[in-house]
Design a protein around this motif. Structure first.
Motif, PDB file in Angstrom:
ATOM      1  N   ARG A  91      69.980  33.302  15.369  1.00  0.00           N
ATOM      2  CA  ARG A  91      70.506  31.938  15.430  1.00  0.00           C
ATOM      3  C   ARG A  91      69.417  30.966  14.993  1.00  0.00           C
ATOM      4  NH1 ARG A  91      75.801  30.885  15.874  1.00  0.00           N
ATOM      5  NH2 ARG A  91      75.640  29.277  17.462  1.00  0.00           N
ATOM      6  N   SER A 122      73.456  27.595  13.693  1.00  0.00           N
ATOM      7  CA  SER A 122      74.051  28.487  12.704  1.00  0.00           C
ATOM      8  C   SER A 122      73.659  29.938  12.972  1.00  0.00           C
ATOM      9  CB  SER A 122      73.569  28.085  11.298  1.00  0.00           C
ATOM     10  OG  SER A 122      74.173  28.873  10.302  1.00  0.00           O
ATOM     11  N   GLN A 134      72.746  33.669  11.596  1.00  0.00           N
ATOM     12  CA  GLN A 134      71.888  33.955  10.466  1.00  0.00           C
ATOM     13  C   GLN A 134      71.871  35.432  10.099  1.00  0.00           C
ATOM     14  OE1 GLN A 134      69.688  31.846   8.632  1.00  0.00           O
ATOM     15  NE2 GLN A 134      70.854  30.188   9.589  1.00  0.00           N
ATOM     16  N   GLY A 145      72.771  31.204   6.503  1.00  0.00           N
ATOM     17  CA  GLY A 145      73.553  30.884   7.681  1.00  0.00           C
ATOM     18  C   GLY A 145      75.052  30.942   7.462  1.00  0.00           C
ATOM     19  N   ASN A 159      78.972  30.326  10.082  1.00  0.00           N
ATOM     20  CA  ASN A 159      79.558  29.928  11.377  1.00  0.00           C
ATOM     21  C   ASN A 159      78.721  28.845  12.074  1.00  0.00           C
ATOM     22  OD1 ASN A 159      81.625  31.774  11.046  1.00  0.00           O
ATOM     23  ND2 ASN A 159      80.653  33.356  12.315  1.00  0.00           N
ATOM     24  N   THR A 160      78.536  27.750  11.379  1.00  0.00           N
ATOM     25  CA  THR A 160      77.722  26.665  11.922  1.00  0.00           C
ATOM     26  C   THR A 160      78.501  25.826  12.926  1.00  0.00           C
ATOM     27  OG1 THR A 160      76.448  26.544   9.878  1.00  0.00           O
ATOM     28  CG2 THR A 160      76.342  24.629  11.325  1.00  0.00           C
ATOM     29  N   ASP A 165      76.161  25.488   6.605  1.00  0.00           N
ATOM     30  CA  ASP A 165      75.182  26.497   6.973  1.00  0.00           C
ATOM     31  C   ASP A 165      73.793  25.874   7.097  1.00  0.00           C
ATOM     32  OD1 ASP A 165      73.530  26.878   4.357  1.00  0.00           O
ATOM     33  OD2 ASP A 165      75.614  26.980   3.682  1.00  0.00           O
TER      34      ASP A 165
END
Length: 203
Positions: free
Chosen positions: A50, A64, A66, A88, A90-91, A108
């Motif tokens: 993360r 995000s 990673q 990144g 799924n921010t 991201d």
């Protein structure tokens, strides 16, 4: 008379053997020369973690997930040179007290870095290490365009050899800690850091 002559010859022969035995050099123990162990190796790795970018004044925060790619060269058991690139997805976005809509979130957070990696072998299989170098952080696909900053980066971590040439590692890296982040927060204190868990392979 013959018996006396044979006895004298026998005594002289035994004396000669005993004397000859005195000339035999003592047996010396072999000298063991230690063999230097070559700890140099190229290595590559893959990590997951993360990355967080936080505005201290406004409490605005981007987080995000990673995927991190790692490649390096270990010169000996105490020092290596390493490069990283992270991407990144799924921010999550917390607007803090800015009042910005959630749609203002970046798609991201990505970063890269090149580090000198001092290491200390705690045991034969377990090392602790530091990361000292230079890199950049980017908030991608904001409504007003990408935001990017670069500078000094540092980190701390540990690695363990689970089998020959295969290591697992976990570390923390401070990616950015300064005033302003491109056009996004020009006069506010912003920091970014990454937590990573991964595996690497030494060739």
């Amino acid at each position: 008379m013959k018996k006396l002559t044979l006895s004298l010859v026998s005594i002289m022969a035994m004396s000669g053997l005993a004397y000859a035995g005195g000339d035999i050099a003592p047996v010396e123990e072999p000298v063991v020369v230690p063999v230097a162990v070559d700890n140099s190796a190229f290595y590559v790795g893959l990590g997951f973690g993360r990355t967080i970018l936080h505005d201290d004044q406004s409490a605005e925060e981007f987080t995000s997930s990673q995927v991190m790619l790692q490649a390096g060269y270990q010169y000996n058991q105490y020092i290596a040179l390493e490069g990283r690139a992270s991407f990144g997805f799924n921010t999550d976005y917390d607007p803090g007290n800015t009042g910005n809509p959630s749609s203002d979130a970046a798609d991201d957070i990505s970063y890269w870095g090149i580090y000198v990696k001092p290491m200390y072998p705690v045991t034969e299989k377990f090392d602790i290490y530091a990361l000292l170098g230079y890199g950049g952080v980017q908030l991608g696909n904001l409504e007003s365009g990408d935001a990017y900053e670069s500078g000094f980066q540092w980190g701390l971590g540990a690695q363990y050899e689970v089998m020959e040439n295969v290591l697992i590692f976990a570390d923390y890296v401070s990616l950015y800690d300064d005033t302003g982040f491109d056009y996004r927060a020009q006069f506010e204190d912003v920091d970014s850091n990454a937590w990573t868990l991964g595996v690497s392979y030494r060739f």
